[in-house]
Write a protein that holds these residues in place. Structure first.
Motif, PDB file in Angstrom:
ATOM      1  N   TYR A 361      15.474  10.060  19.536  1.00 44.88           N
ATOM      2  CA  TYR A 361      14.086  10.166  19.094  1.00 44.88           C
ATOM      3  C   TYR A 361      13.930   9.357  17.808  1.00 44.88           C
ATOM      4  O   TYR A 361      14.900   9.092  17.096  1.00 44.88           O
ATOM      5  N   GLN A 362      12.713   8.958  17.541  1.00 41.94           N
ATOM      6  CA  GLN A 362      12.442   8.124  16.371  1.00 41.94           C
ATOM      7  C   GLN A 362      12.747   8.894  15.084  1.00 41.94           C
ATOM      8  O   GLN A 362      12.352  10.039  14.923  1.00 41.94           O
ATOM      9  N   GLY A 363      13.463   8.252  14.194  1.00 44.73           N
ATOM     10  CA  GLY A 363      13.799   8.878  12.925  1.00 44.73           C
ATOM     11  C   GLY A 363      15.134   9.586  12.910  1.00 44.73           C
ATOM     12  O   GLY A 363      15.575  10.073  11.874  1.00 44.73           O
TER      13      GLY A 363
END
Length: 424
Positions: A361-363
């Protein structure tokens, strides 16, 4: 002609359904549908006499919907047309369709648009696996729920309810039912409530009353009406469980003759469900990694026995019992998971190492998730040294091999080598 007791005692609302709490219990899926008035078509599959028709009847009663009962094999397309016309007039009809796996294409094509519109709520009933036996077009428009065999406790509740019900049951008769006879009615139907209720009614109506018109149903009368002998004539049923216990312990102890003896006693009592369950438990608990092939054969034998039913089921069951009794034994699997569970329950867990945490997931990288993970397939022999357990228990070892067969001997060598390499 008076209808059978099992028919008369069908539930009229969802609260009267016996068993199947995974479907009709508080906050469970079918109860949610009923309470929200958001019914959808469904397929109920499971053994005979376990409550498929009862659930359909209860849904109808709880929603005040019209209820019709047809058979996919014997009723015609014209019968279906009559149901649809009634639905158009009344707004909605719940249609219980028995043997839905035998629904032919013309009937199916006629029904599909009415299922799509919600005019007809189809409740299909089958003893076959719907994922194999039912046309995908019907499956895709229905939710599929497994109806499980009733427990002895469930059947006792239903029998006692029938004895007290004066309107639909046997409450108008002065019946004295011995406790061991009640247990036999509940046990010997192998989870089939219909069989238990109808045997109880036969006993009640065919047993002469005494001078006070009391009908006394003994264990011997129950045996005759069920055409199955009880394992023992003990009041509380302890010896019933003693035979089951001795069955597994004889397999565990590698006494093939004793295991076959106890199997025969259970077969004679009609305890197919109990035999199958106990064999599966025994296979994984006592043989386990000592002989995984025998475990797989036992599972196959149980599946065959459930398909065949008694008396033919005795053949695969006997094969499995001989195989398991004479097999190498190992309980290392159950010992390992129980040791791990003990740590978890005692609060010994800890945080998952950062390099093992989800990084999809992003981050995630900003949080340090999964950055230093080493992909084992990218290394020689598809193995690389890295920590998998949380820091607080990083040296824990749960699996301890039991060297009783070739398979677990190989596992023992493998786990020893891997643990040694991890310590380097």
């Amino acid at each position: 002609m008076k209808k059978p007791l099992a028919y008369r005692m069908r539930p009229t609302n969802i609260d009267e359904v016996v068993g199947q709490q995974h479907l009709v219990g508080p906050n469970k899926i079918i109860r949610r549908m009923v309470e929200a008035h958001m019914l959808s078509s469904m397929i109920l599959y499971g053994p005979p006499g376990t409550g498929k028709t009862s659930i359909a009847s209860a849904i109808s009663g709880s929603t005040n919907s019209a209820f019709r009962h047809l058979n996919a094999a014997t009723d015609s397309k014209k019968d279906l047309q009559i149901v649809v016309e009634e639905a158009k007039f009344s707004g909605q009809v719940i249609l219980l369709l028995d043997e839905i796996h035998r629904l032919d294409k013309p009937k199916q094509d006629f029904l599909l648009p009415h299922l799509e519109s919600g005019l007809v709520i189809l409740i299909g009933a089958t003893t076959e696996n719907p994922y194999i036996s039912i046309n995908p077009a019907i499956r895709s428009r229905s939710q599929i729920f497994e109806v499980k065999p009733l427990s002895i406790e469930d059947i006792i509740v239903a029998l006692e309810r029938a004895l007290k019900d004066e309107k639909n049951g046997l409450g108008g008769l002065a019946i004295k039912l011995d406790e061991n006879a009640l247990l036999h009615f509940a046990r010997s139907s192998m989870g089939d409530l219909r069989g238990s209720l109808n045997a109880l009614e036969l006993a009640a109506l065919s047993t002469p009353g005494n001078e006070e018109n009391e009908i006394h149903i003994t264990l011997e009368i129950a045996e005759e009406c069920l055409q199955r002998k009880a394992l023992v004539h003990d009041k509380d049923g302890d010896a019933h469980y003693d035979v089951i216990s001795a069955f597994q312990k004889s397999i565990r102890g590698s006494d093939v003759d004793a295991a076959l003896h106890y199997l025969a006693r259970l077969i004679e009592a009609g305890e197919l469900i109990i035999i199958c369950r106990r064999l599966m438990v025994c296979a994984y608990e006592d043989i386990g990694l000592g002989n995984p092939a025998a475990v797989s054969r036992a599972v196959t034998a149980v599946q065959a026995a459930e398909k065949l039913g008694l008396p033919e089921a005795r053949i695969p069951l006997a094969h499995a019992v001989v195989d398991l009794a004479l097999s190498p034994k190992s309980n290392s699997g159950i010992e390992a998971i129980d040791a791990a569970l003990t740590d978890v329950r005692n609060g010994k867990s800890g945080e998952v190492p950062l390099h093992l945490k989800d990084s999809h997931y992003q981050g995630a990288k900003d949080l340090g998730r999964g950055i230093d993970y080493k992909f084992p397939h990218a290394f020689d022999n598809h193995w690389v040294q890295q920590q998998y357990l949380p820091d607080t228990i990083k040296k824990a070892q749960y699996y301890e091999p039991v060297i009783t067969g070739k398979y677990e001997s190989a596992l023992a060598q493998q786990v020893r080598q891997l643990r040694e390499k991890s310590m380097d």
